[in-house]
Design a protein around this motif. Structure first.
Motif, PDB file in Angstrom:
ATOM      1  N   SER A   1       0.804  -1.223   0.000  1.00 17.76           N
ATOM      2  CA  SER A   1       0.000   0.000   0.000  1.00 17.76           C
ATOM      3  C   SER A   1       0.841   1.280   0.000  1.00 17.76           C
ATOM      4  CB  SER A   1      -0.946   0.005   1.208  1.00 17.76           C
ATOM      5  OG  SER A   1      -0.201   0.084   2.400  1.00 17.76           O
ATOM      6  N   ILE A   2       2.154   1.147   0.177  1.00 13.19           N
ATOM      7  CA  ILE A   2       2.977   2.358   0.164  1.00 13.19           C
ATOM      8  C   ILE A   2       3.394   2.697  -1.270  1.00 13.19           C
ATOM      9  CG2 ILE A   2       3.804   1.999   2.525  1.00 13.19           C
ATOM     10  CD1 ILE A   2       6.437   1.043   1.409  1.00 13.19           C
ATOM     11  N   PRO A   3       3.692   3.957  -1.527  1.00  9.07           N
ATOM     12  CA  PRO A   3       4.087   4.353  -2.895  1.00  9.07           C
ATOM     13  C   PRO A   3       5.339   3.606  -3.359  1.00  9.07           C
ATOM     14  CG  PRO A   3       3.593   6.280  -1.556  1.00  9.07           C
ATOM     15  CD  PRO A   3       3.587   5.098  -0.630  1.00  9.07           C
ATOM     16  N   ARG A   4       5.381   3.352  -4.634  1.00  8.48           N
ATOM     17  CA  ARG A   4       6.468   2.566  -5.236  1.00  8.48           C
ATOM     18  C   ARG A   4       7.867   3.112  -4.932  1.00  8.48           C
ATOM     19  NH1 ARG A   4       6.203  -1.482  -9.457  1.00  8.48           N
ATOM     20  NH2 ARG A   4       8.337  -2.158  -9.684  1.00  8.48           N
TER      21      ARG A   4
ATOM     22  N   GLY B   1      13.011   2.260  -1.960  1.00  7.92           N
ATOM     23  CA  GLY B   1      13.990   2.678  -0.956  1.00  7.92           C
ATOM     24  C   GLY B   1      14.076   1.697   0.205  1.00  7.92           C
ATOM     25  N   LEU B   2      12.923   1.207   0.661  1.00  7.70           N
ATOM     26  CA  LEU B   2      12.910   0.233   1.763  1.00  7.70           C
ATOM     27  C   LEU B   2      13.614  -1.061   1.381  1.00  7.70           C
ATOM     28  CD1 LEU B   2       9.317   0.635   3.246  1.00  7.70           C
ATOM     29  CD2 LEU B   2      11.489   1.175   4.362  1.00  7.70           C
ATOM     30  N   LEU B   3      13.379  -1.527   0.160  1.00  6.11           N
ATOM     31  CA  LEU B   3      14.022  -2.765  -0.274  1.00  6.11           C
ATOM     32  C   LEU B   3      15.529  -2.575  -0.442  1.00  6.11           C
ATOM     33  CD1 LEU B   3      11.320  -4.157  -2.703  1.00  6.11           C
ATOM     34  CD2 LEU B   3      11.922  -5.021  -0.445  1.00  6.11           C
ATOM     35  N   ASN B   4      15.937  -1.394  -0.907  1.00  8.61           N
ATOM     36  CA  ASN B   4      17.380  -1.114  -0.988  1.00  8.61           C
ATOM     37  C   ASN B   4      18.005  -1.089   0.400  1.00  8.61           C
ATOM     38  OD1 ASN B   4      17.728  -1.022  -3.745  1.00  8.61           O
ATOM     39  ND2 ASN B   4      17.308   1.159  -3.889  1.00  8.61           N
ATOM     40  N   LEU B   5      17.301  -0.489   1.360  1.00  5.39           N
ATOM     41  CA  LEU B   5      17.786  -0.450   2.735  1.00  5.39           C
ATOM     42  C   LEU B   5      17.859  -1.866   3.309  1.00  5.39           C
ATOM     43  CD1 LEU B   5      18.631   1.267   5.170  1.00  5.39           C
ATOM     44  CD2 LEU B   5      16.210   1.420   5.777  1.00  5.39           C
ATOM     45  N   LEU B   6      16.838  -2.659   3.033  1.00  4.68           N
ATOM     46  CA  LEU B   6      16.819  -4.045   3.487  1.00  4.68           C
ATOM     47  C   LEU B   6      18.020  -4.811   2.928  1.00  4.68           C
ATOM     48  CD1 LEU B   6      15.131  -6.195   5.040  1.00  4.68           C
ATOM     49  CD2 LEU B   6      14.049  -6.728   2.867  1.00  4.68           C
TER      50      LEU B   6
ATOM     51  N   ILE C   1       5.111  -7.450  -4.828  1.00  5.18           N
ATOM     52  CA  ILE C   1       4.348  -7.004  -3.659  1.00  5.18           C
ATOM     53  C   ILE C   1       3.139  -6.148  -4.033  1.00  5.18           C
ATOM     54  CG2 ILE C   1       4.468  -5.582  -1.569  1.00  5.18           C
ATOM     55  CD1 ILE C   1       7.301  -6.760  -1.136  1.00  5.18           C
ATOM     56  N   PRO C   2       3.268  -5.158  -4.922  1.00  2.00           N
ATOM     57  CA  PRO C   2       2.084  -4.354  -5.270  1.00  2.00           C
ATOM     58  C   PRO C   2       0.956  -5.168  -5.912  1.00  2.00           C
ATOM     59  CG  PRO C   2       4.074  -3.195  -5.905  1.00  2.00           C
ATOM     60  CD  PRO C   2       4.485  -4.584  -5.498  1.00  2.00           C
ATOM     61  N   LEU C   3       1.269  -6.337  -6.475  1.00  2.00           N
ATOM     62  CA  LEU C   3       0.233  -7.162  -7.098  1.00  2.00           C
ATOM     63  C   LEU C   3      -0.807  -7.644  -6.091  1.00  2.00           C
ATOM     64  CD1 LEU C   3       2.375  -9.345  -9.527  1.00  2.00           C
ATOM     65  CD2 LEU C   3       0.944  -7.384 -10.100  1.00  2.00           C
TER      66      LEU C   3
END
Length: 152
Positions: free
Chosen positions: A15-18, A23-28, A78-80
């Motif tokens: 539900s968060i913007p792409r 950015g979150l996945l890069n941080l992860l 995830i957005p799917l």
């Protein structure tokens, strides 16, 4: 099963913007890569089999690129979970669409074979819109029941 509370973190991520998800996945990736990663030893062993002449340093570079792409795939998947299939339609390109439409008009089964290049999950989620026919999917299940069920 997907509506189970155990999948809530993925629905929240969806539900968060792409750009924020990116950015979150890069941080992860930055946080987790040095410590823990899915089947790290299996991936490294397989790369050494495929590239027997590569140095361990080069194998680790390829392995790191693999995991970066692995997380990138989640950015598409995830957005799917919450996205309407019609919203996915514009982001997918199918070559030889005329041939595919012609084949669907024959009312015979069609077999489309893909690989782990790109996002086959995304393509198959929108394929019924492209061809206006039901679509079945044959695949090798992932070993994790949790993620296997989520992908389905």
């Amino acid at each position: 099963m997907k509506n189970s509370p155990k999948y809530l973190p993925f629905y929240l991520l969806a539900s968060i913007p792409r750009p924020i998800l990116h950015g979150l996945l890069n941080l992860l990736f930055i946080l987790l890569y040095p410590f823990i990663f899915y089947r790290k030893k299996v991936v490294q062993d397989n790369l050494q089999k495929v590239f027997p002449t590569h140095t361990l340093k080069k194998i680790k570079e390829i392995q790191k690129a693999f995991y970066r792409q692995f997380l990138k795939n989640f950015e598409d998947i995830i957005p799917l979970l919450i996205q309407n299939k019609k919203a996915v339609y514009p982001s997918i390109v199918i070559e030889n669409m005329d041939l595919l439409k012609e084949l669907t008009q024959l009312n015979r089964p069609i077999i489309i074979v893909t690989a782990h290049y790109g996002s086959w999950e995304k393509a198959f989620s929108a394929l019924p819109i492209f061809i206006n026919k039901p679509v079945g999917l044959v695949y090798t299940p992932v070993q994790s029941y949790y993620f296997g069920d989520l992908l389905l």
